[in-house]
Design a protein around this motif. Structure first.
Motif, PDB file in Angstrom:
ATOM      1  N   LEU A  74      19.465   0.421 -42.488  1.00 54.86           N
ATOM      2  CA  LEU A  74      19.335   1.455 -41.462  1.00 54.86           C
ATOM      3  C   LEU A  74      17.872   1.848 -41.286  1.00 54.86           C
ATOM      4  O   LEU A  74      17.422   2.130 -40.183  1.00 54.86           O
ATOM      5  N   THR A  75      17.128   1.825 -42.401  1.00 56.84           N
ATOM      6  CA  THR A  75      15.694   2.117 -42.304  1.00 56.84           C
ATOM      7  C   THR A  75      14.994   1.047 -41.462  1.00 56.84           C
ATOM      8  O   THR A  75      14.127   1.355 -40.641  1.00 56.84           O
ATOM      9  N   ARG A  78      15.776   1.725 -37.800  1.00 58.11           N
ATOM     10  CA  ARG A  78      15.135   2.930 -37.258  1.00 58.11           C
ATOM     11  C   ARG A  78      13.624   2.814 -37.225  1.00 58.11           C
ATOM     12  O   ARG A  78      12.968   3.440 -36.407  1.00 58.11           O
ATOM     13  N   GLN A  79      13.063   2.047 -38.143  1.00 56.88           N
ATOM     14  CA  GLN A  79      11.602   2.039 -38.258  1.00 56.88           C
ATOM     15  C   GLN A  79      10.989   0.671 -37.982  1.00 56.88           C
ATOM     16  O   GLN A  79       9.864   0.405 -38.395  1.00 56.88           O
TER      17      GLN A  79
ATOM     18  N   ASP B  38      25.346   3.658 -36.252  1.00 55.81           N
ATOM     19  CA  ASP B  38      24.075   4.387 -36.261  1.00 55.81           C
ATOM     20  C   ASP B  38      23.387   4.274 -34.905  1.00 55.81           C
ATOM     21  O   ASP B  38      22.837   5.237 -34.387  1.00 55.81           O
ATOM     22  N   THR B  39      23.452   3.091 -34.322  1.00 58.17           N
ATOM     23  CA  THR B  39      22.806   2.868 -33.036  1.00 58.17           C
ATOM     24  C   THR B  39      23.492   3.689 -31.946  1.00 58.17           C
ATOM     25  O   THR B  39      22.842   4.250 -31.075  1.00 58.17           O
ATOM     26  N   ARG B  42      22.522   7.370 -32.212  1.00 50.79           N
ATOM     27  CA  ARG B  42      21.130   7.728 -31.995  1.00 50.79           C
ATOM     28  C   ARG B  42      20.957   8.411 -30.641  1.00 50.79           C
ATOM     29  O   ARG B  42      21.701   8.192 -29.697  1.00 50.79           O
ATOM     30  N   GLU B 144      13.367   4.845 -26.127  1.00 45.31           N
ATOM     31  CA  GLU B 144      14.649   4.210 -25.868  1.00 45.31           C
ATOM     32  C   GLU B 144      15.412   5.011 -24.821  1.00 45.31           C
ATOM     33  O   GLU B 144      15.518   6.235 -24.923  1.00 45.31           O
TER      34      GLU B 144
END
Lengths: 202, 152
Positions: A74-75, A78-79, B38-39, B42, B144
């Motif tokens: 996930l890091t 996200r990054q 997660d996407t 967001r 985004e």
């Protein structure tokens, strides 16, 4: 290994050269950044086994190790813009996972050597009985030798076995040792393992 | 055991650890699922519909649709038309986009625009879609965006 074995047969996994993994992960990462969403799934399937090994080397139990592997991915998602060297994404993943594993391990006071009683022998079932017996014997010998190494050697060897270009500075920091001593420690650990395999006393 | 090179020894250690402490079989699949969730969760900056469905006039006939989305700076223009094998979505974006995805339910298609900002998705089944774009502003970093849902 039901679901994963379709994309990356487990029987191929031990022989997969880490160099191939390094290059392949860079290609997949660049394809994903270029908009190919499915390349990320392939990257996850390619690198998760190595991340698991590195995290487990840090002494986390199953549940925590799974959390750390997931957190690492996930890091990345996200990054990913912050990754300045896309070609080194395998190194980024392994280092991020290792750091997080040490951090979590310290917090949980669980940075003990991995509890070996959890280990479960799982050798490929399709081998003939003799092959299996021979392989099991060689593996048992190797495992007995590894078990007689000190904890630091076991951790270091497990980490570098799955990391083609280990970040020695970071590993040194985590193991609480000088950067310059990692190379010699690695040599010493491999030498000791070799001696144990040759039947010399520890 | 005969003398092994460092590489051979490390390779047999890899095999050993993979045998005695294998990665859980479904871990990679669970990671893929977690990334998808997660996407979705967001925060995407929303592009508003500037022209299209609500005017009624843009849908010139039953099989052609033009939509324009904007946040005042970034503009996206979409043409949806019938084509062989499904709908065809032709688009144009006036910013440097690094990735463009068309999402429909659990399915998604990805592409990148050409230098002129044009992009296209082919053979899309009819249904409710939205578009996601990752833009690289000249100031650096990335932003985004997503559009509201629209029917193709």
């Amino acid at each position: 290994m039901v679901a994963m074995s379709q994309a990356h047969p487990r029987s191929d996994e031990p022989d997969l050269p880490t160099k191939g993994r390094w290059q392949l992960s860079a290609d997949l990462f660049e394809r994903w950044r270029a908009g190919d969403a499915l390349a990320l799934d392939d990257l996850v399937r390619l690198m998760t086994p190595a991340l698991w090994q590195v995290v487990r080397a840090c002494g986390l139990d199953h549940a925590l190790a799974e959390d750390v592997v997931q957190h690492t991915w996930l890091t990345l998602v996200r990054q990913h813009e912050a990754i300045t060297e896309p070609k080194a994404v395998a190194g980024w993943l392994l280092t991020t996972a290792r750091r997080e594993a040490w951090r979590v391990g310290r917090r949980q006071n669980r940075a003990d050597p991995t509890d070996t009683t959890e280990f479960d022998w799982r050798l490929p079932a399709q081998e003939s009985t003799e092959d299996l017996a021979a392989r099991r014997q060689a593996a048992t010998q190797l495992w007995q030798a590894v078990s007689r190494l000190n904890e630091r050697c076991q951790q270091l060897l497990r980490i570098i076995a799955f990391d083609e270009r280990p970040d020695y500075a970071g590993i040194a920091r985590d193991l609480g040792t000088a950067v310059g001593s990692i190379g010699p420690t690695r040599l010493r650990c491999l030498g000791k393992l070799r001696a144990l395999l040759n039947g010399e006393p520890a | 055991m005969t003398e092994l090179s460092d590489q051979a020894l490390l390779a047999s250690l890899r095999t050993l650890w993979q045998d005695i402490d294998p990665v859980p079989a479904d871990l990679a699949d669970r990671v893929v699922a977690a990334i998808a969730v997660d996407t979705l969760d967001r925060e995407w900056e929303l592009l508003s519909l500037v022209a299209g469905l609500e005017t009624g006039a843009v849908r010139s006939d039953a099989d052609r649709l033009t939509l324009q989305f904007s946040d005042g700076t970034t503009n996206v223009l979409l043409h949806v038309a019938n084509a062989a094998g499904g709908k065809r979505v032709d688009g144009w974006v006036d910013a440097q986009a690094t990735s463009i995805q068309l999402l429909q339910g659990t399915r998604q298609w990805s592409t990148q625009p050409g230098e002129d900002g044009r992009f296209a998705f082919d053979q899309i089944p009819p249904g409710l879609c939205h578009l996601r774009l990752t833009i690289q502003p000249s100031s650096g970093g990335h932003r985004e965006f997503r559009t509201p849902a629209f029917e193709v």
